[in-house]
Enzyme design. Structure first.
Site, PDB file in Angstrom:
ATOM      1  N   GLU B 351       0.196 -22.670  23.743  1.00 10.98           N
ATOM      2  CA  GLU B 351      -0.369 -22.661  22.382  1.00 10.98           C
ATOM      3  C   GLU B 351      -1.693 -21.894  22.441  1.00 10.98           C
ATOM      4  OE1 GLU B 351      -1.353 -26.525  20.842  1.00 10.98           O
ATOM      5  OE2 GLU B 351      -1.634 -25.821  18.793  1.00 10.98           O
ATOM      6  N   HIS B 375       5.161 -25.541  20.866  1.00  8.41           N
ATOM      7  CA  HIS B 375       4.541 -24.262  20.455  1.00  8.41           C
ATOM      8  C   HIS B 375       5.106 -23.046  21.200  1.00  8.41           C
ATOM      9  CE1 HIS B 375       1.728 -25.998  17.652  1.00  8.41           C
ATOM     10  NE2 HIS B 375       1.406 -26.908  18.537  1.00  8.41           N
TER      11      HIS B 375
END
Lengths: 509, 509
Positions: B351, B375
């Site tokens: 992320e 993510h």
């Protein structure tokens, strides 16, 4: 090299002693598989190169580490207009500026000569006029008697300068009229259309200067000088089928332009023996009607035949999102094949955040056997295009700062070329239109490529490979390439020595 | 389907009749090779589905065509805070909102319950206090007698409301204290650190509400209701090892929380027979010291054993760029293996816009056999990670609006998940923390995925596949999955019928 990386990175991991050996082995296997796919990673550095690497790579890591806690400090994460001064103060930039960078392969004639020279040299010449509308210069040109224009007022620049009280300020205003640089680009250029319009206005404003035949010659020499000073030894530039003019209003055909270009380049090569040359790619506009483009295709076929050592082929350019596609011109672009002939193409393609329709220009560029791809910003979203590019080894001319300024991407760490670089795609770095946004011929773009497109682990080997790629992917003849590479190697050795010596002195002193 | 695409797109190519057949065949071959790799592209639609597709796909194309000449009009190209209202007025959104979306797999408890409900329900309860510092609520909680605090002033909310002259305005001020939405996010949140700090402040402000045991129960029921209304039938949420409290100050252990969670979910399933359930992933913080994380790992192992139908495994979360890496906790995370035991992991990884160090969390997540990746923004820059994810079919929980709000990417067309989607990676779409930025449970994120992460050519089949993916990639048991999929299919059919009928009426009327 590997040991060096580990030492620096591991200082960030206080808990590292607890990593089991078996785990580290698995982890290293993945890491090195990745590392070995990245551009330049298979090069072996000499001990002198390692010494320079320890400077430029350590500095890169320090700059990254210094920004990790607040990446709004990271130069490639902010707009070039806002980060440029800081970039120029960095050690990484200082070294990159000195580095021999090989070739610049994606350029547009008319936006690669510094504004400084235009203001300080060209506008000081007699008979140089500007057409002013609401304090903005909209046109320029050389005239015995300026034309009458409804839309703007023609003024002789030297006369206006003489009348002004402050020459420095007068010249600064001329300069400000040209540059796209502003303090608050987000506000001044809120959309891709606005910044493209501003760029087109730049071309429109300066074209009357560049088309004046004496300026054309001098500007070319000056451009080569500026590129040479920035460590560029060869360039290929896009150019329209322009018709330069004399002061008396007579015009030359494009053949004259090619001959002049060839002569100036040869003169420059005489003066700078370590310079390898420059060639032309004819570029039409994706706004033209099909018959006009067909005429250009035919003209370029003739030019390539007549000047095989200067004219390389054809391209079509424009703001890709909003203009015609390559498919729109397919009959015209296939014309050479119908004549059992070949015209090398160098297409702009995928300079867009959209995929289809305009992203599909990538597919047409490939089907039309493009020699290289200009920009290719959209490539990673096209898996089959990626596969074909890799298979056919089609070089991609990446222009990081241009893509940021022209609003395809804001934080350059998100530039899709990072993906291409991580998989050793045939990438070279260029600068597109460095003059309007005050970039040097290649140094600023090389900095961005090194700091944001390459991985944080990519070191001097990336820079070396990118420079060598540019010569390899150029359209010089094999003999020219061999000679250029030899010239580059000499420069590279002297660069390595210079940086090593300079930094040794610093450490001792 | 193919014919339909061609008809719509080809209207944009006035010159298309001149494309030679042999060229078109080559071009179509590349295009369909690409199309067939995209998520959902191998699905076959029923005639009813085709009817709905002709509405939602045509509308998508119209919205894209309307923005091509000025993409600052394109909703995914602007910040969610600035495009949300326009999105909600679009036909595409209207249909997506009605669509059964399957499961939401990447959520954080405490940021998935609407601010509206917190203000209109929770703050109306007796003994609900806020601690105010310079007109900002910094803490909340339920007390018989509020504590004395040096840093802020504790006030009973209902008493303050009663004193206020304008209850609507009072509630609006409470709401404004919670929401992250502002008109000018670029100015208010200039960097990733600023917006993360604001998000953490949100969690800190509301945690005193959610930890109060009666609110915990009601909030969970309310959350399930909000998700159910938005077409979500199952969810897995991250949650810390919280210790809820009673009004008298006594606290419960986490076992009580799990039991309460299970009971509320079962109660909700009784009330809404078409709801499939909800499970928990325990999430620690990448700020904790190693011994604290080891305790959490051990506790989660026990919980998974004790509540196999509710507690799924463990994750570590935090602003990835600036906190500890997974490698930092490697001994602790390998602990279950040393016990010849297994603890399923659901790691946040990648992320970040950086690659190494923090991008390498992806490698550790894979080596630690993560069940899914939270993510994975950095995945496409890691070729070996990509290869392993594809080979092992590790699902990726993509949260488009979260990544934009938390400043990983500004224009969502540049979101790297577009690359994963174009290559049929196991992607599902979730919303991370929808409440603080006023997103619905999944609808706004599904809109972004459809309009910007998927290709312009991706149609209803993409949406259908993404919904089915979410059930497939959930950690329900096989039996639960089969039943959930059956429930989803019933919903899907009724959704298709509803949209088709509604739009037929519109066309006839």
């Amino acid at each position: 090299m590997r040991v060096f990386i580990s030492l620096v990175w591991l200082t960030m991991l206080s808990n590292v002693q607890s990593v089991p050996a078996w785990y580290n082995a698995q982890r290293d296997a993945i890491l090195s598989t990745e590392r070995l796919q990245s551009i330049g990673s298979t090069l072996t550095l000499s001990s002198d190169e390692e010494a320079v690497n320890s400077i430029i790579f350590r500095t890169k890591q320090m700059d990254i580490n210094g920004a990790i806690n607040d990446d709004s400090n990271y130069i490639p994460a902010v707009h070039f207009f806002q980060g440029r001064k800081r970039m120029e103060q960095s050690k990484v930039f200082e070294i990159i500026q000195q580095m021999p960078k090989g070739a610049a392969l994606h350029l547009h004639y008319g936006s690669i000569t510094s504004n400084d020279w235009l203001v300080k040299n060209v506008t000081y010449r007699p008979n140089c006029y500007m057409c002013v509308k609401q304090n903005v210069i909209t046109l320029t040109g050389f005239y015995l008697t300026p034309p009458v224009d409804k839309d703007c007022r023609w003024l002789e620049i030297s006369a206006e300068r003489a009348k002004s009280r402050d020459i420095a300020m007068f010249d600064q205003r001329l300069y400000n009229n040209l540059t796209l640089t502003v303090d608050n680009p987000e506000v001044v250029y809120p959309s891709i259309n606005v910044i493209w319009k501003r760029l087109q206005q730049y071309f429109q404003t300066v074209q009357g200067l560049f088309l004046h035949s004496p300026v054309l010659k001098d500007a070319l020499y000056e451009t080569l000088k500026e590129f040479h000073e920035d460590g560029v030894q060869y360039l290929e530039t896009r150019i329209g089928l322009i018709k330069p003019y004399e002061l008396n209003g007579t015009t030359h055909d494009f053949t004259w332009t090619v001959e002049t270009f060839r002569d100036v380049v040869n003169e420059f090569k005489q003066d700078y023996q370590d310079f390898s040359g420059a060639k032309l790619i004819i570029a039409g506009r994706k706004t033209g009607n099909t018959s006009a483009i067909l005429e250009e295709v035919k003209a370029t076929m003739d030019l390539v035949e007549q000047f095989p050592d200067v004219v390389l082929g054809y391209d079509l350019m424009e703001q890709e999102d909003v203009k015609h596609t390559l498919l729109y011109y397919i009959s015209e672009l296939l014309y050479p094949r119908t004549q059992k002939s070949n015209l090398p193409y160098f297409f702009h393609a995928g300079e867009t955040e959209w995929l289809h329709i305009h992203g599909n220009n990538l597919i047409d560029a490939i089907l039309l056997k493009t020699e290289r791809i200009g920009h290719g910003f959209a490539i990673p979203k096209h898996p089959e295009v990626m596969r074909l590019i890799k298979k056919r080894n089609i070089p991609i001319e990446v222009n990081p700062i241009s893509n940021q300024v022209l609003k395809l991407v804001s934080d350059l760490r998100n530039h899709p070329a990072a993906i291409l670089i991580s998989q050793d795609f045939p990438v070279c770095i260029s600068s597109d239109n460095p003059a309007p946004w005050e970039a040097l011929p290649l140094s600023h773009d090389f900095y961005m490529a090194y700091m944001a497109l390459a991985a944080p682990d990519d070191d001097l080997r990336f820079l070396k490979q990118i420079a060598m790629n540019s010569i390899k992917f150029s359209k010089m003849t094999n003999r020219e390439k061999a000679s250029a590479l030899q010239q580059w190697e000499t420069k590279w050795k002297s660069f390595i020595k210079r940086v090593k010596d300079a930094n040794t002195i610093v450490y001792v002193g």
